[in-house]
Scaffold this active site. Structure first.
Site, PDB file in Angstrom:
ATOM      1  N   SER A 205      43.655  42.556  10.252  1.00  0.00           N
ATOM      2  CA  SER A 205      42.761  41.435  10.532  1.00  0.00           C
ATOM      3  C   SER A 205      43.239  40.240   9.731  1.00  0.00           C
ATOM      4  CB  SER A 205      41.333  41.803  10.100  1.00  0.00           C
ATOM      5  OG  SER A 205      40.482  40.669  10.092  1.00  0.00           O
TER       6      SER A 205
ATOM      7  N   TYR B 136      34.978  45.660   4.372  1.00  0.00           N
ATOM      8  CA  TYR B 136      35.906  45.369   5.470  1.00  0.00           C
ATOM      9  C   TYR B 136      37.172  44.703   4.940  1.00  0.00           C
ATOM     10  CZ  TYR B 136      37.435  43.685  10.076  1.00  0.00           C
ATOM     11  OH  TYR B 136      38.149  43.440  11.224  1.00  0.00           O
TER      12      TYR B 136
END
Length: 260
Positions: free
Chosen positions: A142, A155
């Site tokens: 990401s 995350y």
């Protein structure tokens, strides 16, 4: 070049993972799908891939937080296909909360699914790639694997970990025909993100377009969502011989988010 090879794509019953699975199948790659979802819908996706592209498909509902289920899934894919040549680690979940109030169970679950699952699949499938002398590992990280944002501690820790794991595996396989890379997307327009747009519009009492520009894409200079097909296309390229010297890379596809 990829026709006849076989792939395992985790988190591939929807969104980015399904887009990657479709792109691989279109090149003649047999694909094992993984993820949760309606069984009849998953059967329909498999049937469509098989009829459209003449490939074989498998499905595993393995829980990516459970190492034993991951091992069983990998073994099944190798047994049924005869080999797993391409591994795409895409499974992931999210939870937003300040660090001091972040639920411990959510932290553990996010680290397990977003990071540890990639370790487990690589650990299981890398020996076969070594034995055959070829392999491609693509980890979907990401933009948050390269830059942080508040309230997403688990995350971001997991995605930074995916980038580090990618580099380590690349170094360990550098003198082979196996590559390991990470793709780092910004916000991708998926059904899950579509739902988030609606939720944010309700919370902020803003119209959809304003939510997209000022909330969802605040850090994405292009002010446009990354498309699933764009991530799938980059994944395909990393699987080709043209990308044989690209390994250990963390490739942003984020509309300029991490350019600053």
């Amino acid at each position: 070049m990829l026709k006849g090879k076989s792939a395992l794509v985790t988190g591939s019953t929807s969104g980015i993972g399904l887009g990657i699975a479709r792109a691989l199948a279109a090149q003649g790659v047999n694909v094992m799908l993984n993820g949760f979802g309606n069984s009849s819908e998953i059967k329909a996706v498999r049937k469509q891939l098989e009829s459209d592209y003449g490939v074989r498909t498998l499905y595993s509902g393995a829980d990516m937080s459970r190492p034993k289920e991951i091992a069983t899934m990998c073994a099944e894919a190798e047994a049924q296909f005869g080999a797993v040549d391409i591994l795409v680690n895409n499974a992931g979940i999210q939870h937003v909360s300040p660090v001091e109030r972040f639920p411990v169970d959510k932290w553990d679950q996010i680290i397990a699914i977003n990071l540890s699952s990639a370790f487990h699949t690589i650990r299981e499938l890398l020996p076969g790639m070594r034995a055959r002398g070829w392999g491609r590992i693509v980890n979907i990280a990401s933009a948050h694997g390269l830059a942080a944002s508040p309230f997403k501690s688990a995350y971001i820790a997991a995605k930074h970990g995916v980038v580090g794991l990618t580099k380590t595996v690349a170094l360990e396989t550098a003198r082979t025909a196996i590559t390991c890379n990470a793709i780092c997307p910004g916000y991708v327009l998926t059904p899950l993100v579509e739902k988030q747009i609606g939720d944010q519009a309700a919370v902020h009492a803003l119209p959809r377009e304003e939510v997209i520009e000022k909330v969802m894409l605040e850090k994405q200079p292009s002010k446009r969502f990354v498309q699933v097909d764009e991530v799938a296309t980059l994944t395909l390229f990393l699987c080709t011989d043209g990308a044989a010297s690209i390994t250990g890379a963390a490739l942003p596809i984020d509309g300029g988010w991490t350019a600053a």
